[in-house]
Scaffold this motif. Sequence first.
Motif, PDB file in Angstrom:
ATOM      1  N   VAL A 292     -24.423 -55.822  50.900  1.00 29.01           N
ATOM      2  CA  VAL A 292     -25.845 -56.142  51.050  1.00 29.01           C
ATOM      3  C   VAL A 292     -26.660 -54.885  50.755  1.00 29.01           C
ATOM      4  N   HIS A 293     -27.673 -55.047  49.939  1.00 34.88           N
ATOM      5  CA  HIS A 293     -28.539 -53.932  49.566  1.00 34.88           C
ATOM      6  C   HIS A 293     -29.993 -54.330  49.786  1.00 34.88           C
ATOM      7  N   ARG A 294     -30.788 -53.402  50.261  1.00 31.69           N
ATOM      8  CA  ARG A 294     -32.226 -53.611  50.415  1.00 31.69           C
ATOM      9  C   ARG A 294     -32.909 -52.888  49.258  1.00 31.69           C
ATOM     10  N   VAL A 295     -33.720 -53.635  48.523  1.00 33.59           N
ATOM     11  CA  VAL A 295     -34.389 -53.097  47.345  1.00 33.59           C
ATOM     12  C   VAL A 295     -35.898 -53.196  47.543  1.00 33.59           C
ATOM     13  N   LYS A 296     -36.596 -52.095  47.297  1.00 38.22           N
ATOM     14  CA  LYS A 296     -38.057 -52.095  47.413  1.00 38.22           C
ATOM     15  C   LYS A 296     -38.668 -52.792  46.208  1.00 38.22           C
ATOM     16  N   VAL A 297     -39.711 -53.569  46.480  1.00 46.79           N
ATOM     17  CA  VAL A 297     -40.465 -54.239  45.433  1.00 46.79           C
ATOM     18  C   VAL A 297     -41.926 -53.860  45.630  1.00 46.79           C
TER      19      VAL A 297
ATOM     20  N   GLU B  26     -46.223 -53.783  49.106  1.00 48.56           N
ATOM     21  CA  GLU B  26     -44.814 -53.452  48.914  1.00 48.56           C
ATOM     22  C   GLU B  26     -43.989 -54.262  49.907  1.00 48.56           C
ATOM     23  N   THR B  27     -42.806 -54.684  49.491  1.00 46.48           N
ATOM     24  CA  THR B  27     -41.927 -55.444  50.366  1.00 46.48           C
ATOM     25  C   THR B  27     -40.485 -55.058  50.049  1.00 46.48           C
ATOM     26  N   GLU B  28     -39.555 -55.673  50.772  1.00 49.70           N
ATOM     27  CA  GLU B  28     -38.131 -55.447  50.519  1.00 49.70           C
ATOM     28  C   GLU B  28     -37.455 -56.753  50.160  1.00 49.70           C
ATOM     29  N   LEU B  29     -36.515 -56.649  49.250  1.00 48.22           N
ATOM     30  CA  LEU B  29     -35.719 -57.783  48.809  1.00 48.22           C
ATOM     31  C   LEU B  29     -34.286 -57.555  49.275  1.00 48.22           C
ATOM     32  N   LYS B  30     -33.690 -58.582  49.845  1.00 48.66           N
ATOM     33  CA  LYS B  30     -32.302 -58.489  50.307  1.00 48.66           C
ATOM     34  C   LYS B  30     -31.401 -59.026  49.190  1.00 48.66           C
ATOM     35  N   VAL B  31     -30.510 -58.163  48.719  1.00 44.41           N
ATOM     36  CA  VAL B  31     -29.634 -58.510  47.602  1.00 44.41           C
ATOM     37  C   VAL B  31     -28.183 -58.459  48.073  1.00 44.41           C
TER      38      VAL B  31
ATOM     39  N   GLU C  43     -58.819 -60.418  45.355  1.00 41.08           N
ATOM     40  CA  GLU C  43     -58.121 -61.690  45.153  1.00 41.08           C
ATOM     41  C   GLU C  43     -56.705 -61.430  44.632  1.00 41.08           C
ATOM     42  N   ARG C  44     -56.559 -60.466  43.705  1.00 41.55           N
ATOM     43  CA  ARG C  44     -55.237 -60.100  43.203  1.00 41.55           C
ATOM     44  C   ARG C  44     -54.335 -59.590  44.311  1.00 41.55           C
ATOM     45  N   VAL C  45     -54.875 -58.727  45.177  1.00 37.47           N
ATOM     46  CA  VAL C  45     -54.100 -58.176  46.290  1.00 37.47           C
ATOM     47  C   VAL C  45     -53.672 -59.306  47.221  1.00 37.47           C
ATOM     48  N   LYS C  46     -54.565 -60.247  47.472  1.00 35.80           N
ATOM     49  CA  LYS C  46     -54.240 -61.393  48.340  1.00 35.80           C
ATOM     50  C   LYS C  46     -53.090 -62.207  47.729  1.00 35.80           C
ATOM     51  N   ASP C  47     -53.158 -62.448  46.414  1.00 36.90           N
ATOM     52  CA  ASP C  47     -52.091 -63.187  45.738  1.00 36.90           C
ATOM     53  C   ASP C  47     -50.767 -62.424  45.802  1.00 36.90           C
ATOM     54  N   PHE C  48     -50.819 -61.109  45.606  1.00 32.53           N
ATOM     55  CA  PHE C  48     -49.601 -60.308  45.680  1.00 32.53           C
ATOM     56  C   PHE C  48     -49.019 -60.307  47.090  1.00 32.53           C
ATOM     57  N   ARG C  49     -49.870 -60.309  48.113  1.00 32.45           N
ATOM     58  CA  ARG C  49     -49.360 -60.349  49.494  1.00 32.45           C
ATOM     59  C   ARG C  49     -48.634 -61.657  49.760  1.00 32.45           C
ATOM     60  N   THR C  50     -49.180 -62.763  49.256  1.00 33.25           N
ATOM     61  CA  THR C  50     -48.521 -64.065  49.400  1.00 33.25           C
ATOM     62  C   THR C  50     -47.163 -64.042  48.687  1.00 33.25           C
ATOM     63  N   LEU C  51     -47.149 -63.473  47.486  1.00 36.31           N
ATOM     64  CA  LEU C  51     -45.902 -63.369  46.730  1.00 36.31           C
ATOM     65  C   LEU C  51     -44.909 -62.462  47.452  1.00 36.31           C
ATOM     66  N   ALA C  52     -45.388 -61.394  48.065  1.00 32.10           N
ATOM     67  CA  ALA C  52     -44.520 -60.467  48.801  1.00 32.10           C
ATOM     68  C   ALA C  52     -43.850 -61.173  49.971  1.00 32.10           C
ATOM     69  N   GLU C  53     -44.569 -62.053  50.647  1.00 27.49           N
ATOM     70  CA  GLU C  53     -43.970 -62.819  51.748  1.00 27.49           C
ATOM     71  C   GLU C  53     -42.848 -63.702  51.236  1.00 27.49           C
ATOM     72  N   ARG C  54     -43.052 -64.316  50.062  1.00 26.15           N
ATOM     73  CA  ARG C  54     -42.005 -65.158  49.479  1.00 26.15           C
ATOM     74  C   ARG C  54     -40.778 -64.321  49.112  1.00 26.15           C
ATOM     75  N   VAL C  55     -41.020 -63.145  48.531  1.00 26.66           N
ATOM     76  CA  VAL C  55     -39.908 -62.269  48.135  1.00 26.66           C
ATOM     77  C   VAL C  55     -39.122 -61.824  49.366  1.00 26.66           C
ATOM     78  N   ALA C  56     -39.817 -61.460  50.431  1.00 22.62           N
ATOM     79  CA  ALA C  56     -39.151 -60.989  51.650  1.00 22.62           C
ATOM     80  C   ALA C  56     -38.322 -62.100  52.300  1.00 22.62           C
ATOM     81  N   ALA C  57     -38.707 -63.359  52.104  1.00 23.97           N
ATOM     82  CA  ALA C  57     -38.006 -64.482  52.725  1.00 23.97           C
ATOM     83  C   ALA C  57     -36.771 -64.915  51.934  1.00 23.97           C
ATOM     84  N   VAL C  58     -36.611 -64.398  50.725  1.00 23.15           N
ATOM     85  CA  VAL C  58     -35.515 -64.823  49.847  1.00 23.15           C
ATOM     86  C   VAL C  58     -34.369 -63.821  49.901  1.00 23.15           C
TER      87      VAL C  58
END
Length: 156
Positions: free
Chosen positions: A127-132, A139-144, A62-77
Amino acid sequence: MAMKLLLSEDVKDLGLAGDIVTVANGYGRNYLLPRRLAVEVTPGNLKQIESMKKLRVAREMERVKDFRTLAERVAAVDITIKERVSDADSLYGSVGAKQLVEALTAEGIVLEPEMIKLDEPIKTLGVHRVKVRMHPEVETELKVWVVGLKDNAPVE
C-alpha cells in the motif's frame, strides 16, 4: 524615459492583470500595447480592469470549489494496480503517474499526470500513499495498492 501602464493580462516577470507598472517607453509602445497586454492608466480603464479582476476571482473560486469536490472523490477511492513480479516478489518495472491516472479514469475520475506528485516511481508491492495536487490550494492523498502477478498469471 518611463511610462506607467495598467496591465490587462498577467505578464511574466512584470506583474498581474490590474497592476500599474512603470516600464521603458519602447517596451510599452512596442510590446505591451500592441499585444493588448496593457493599456494606458485612465479612470475608465481602471474600472474595466477592476470588473475583470472580480470576474476572474469568482471563476477561480468556482474552480477551487470543483477541485475540492474532486479531491474528496480521489481520497475516497482505493486504486489497485496489478504488476508482474519475479519469484522474489519484486516488480519487473515500476508504477508511475500515467498508470495511476489511467486507473483513476477507470473509476470515473479524470486527472492530469502532472497532478500526481510522485517523488519517484513506485517499485515495491504493498500500500502506498500518493499526493495529488490539483491546485495550489487543493491537495489530497490517493491510496494505491500494488499487487503482484506471477510470470505465468494472465494480466486482467
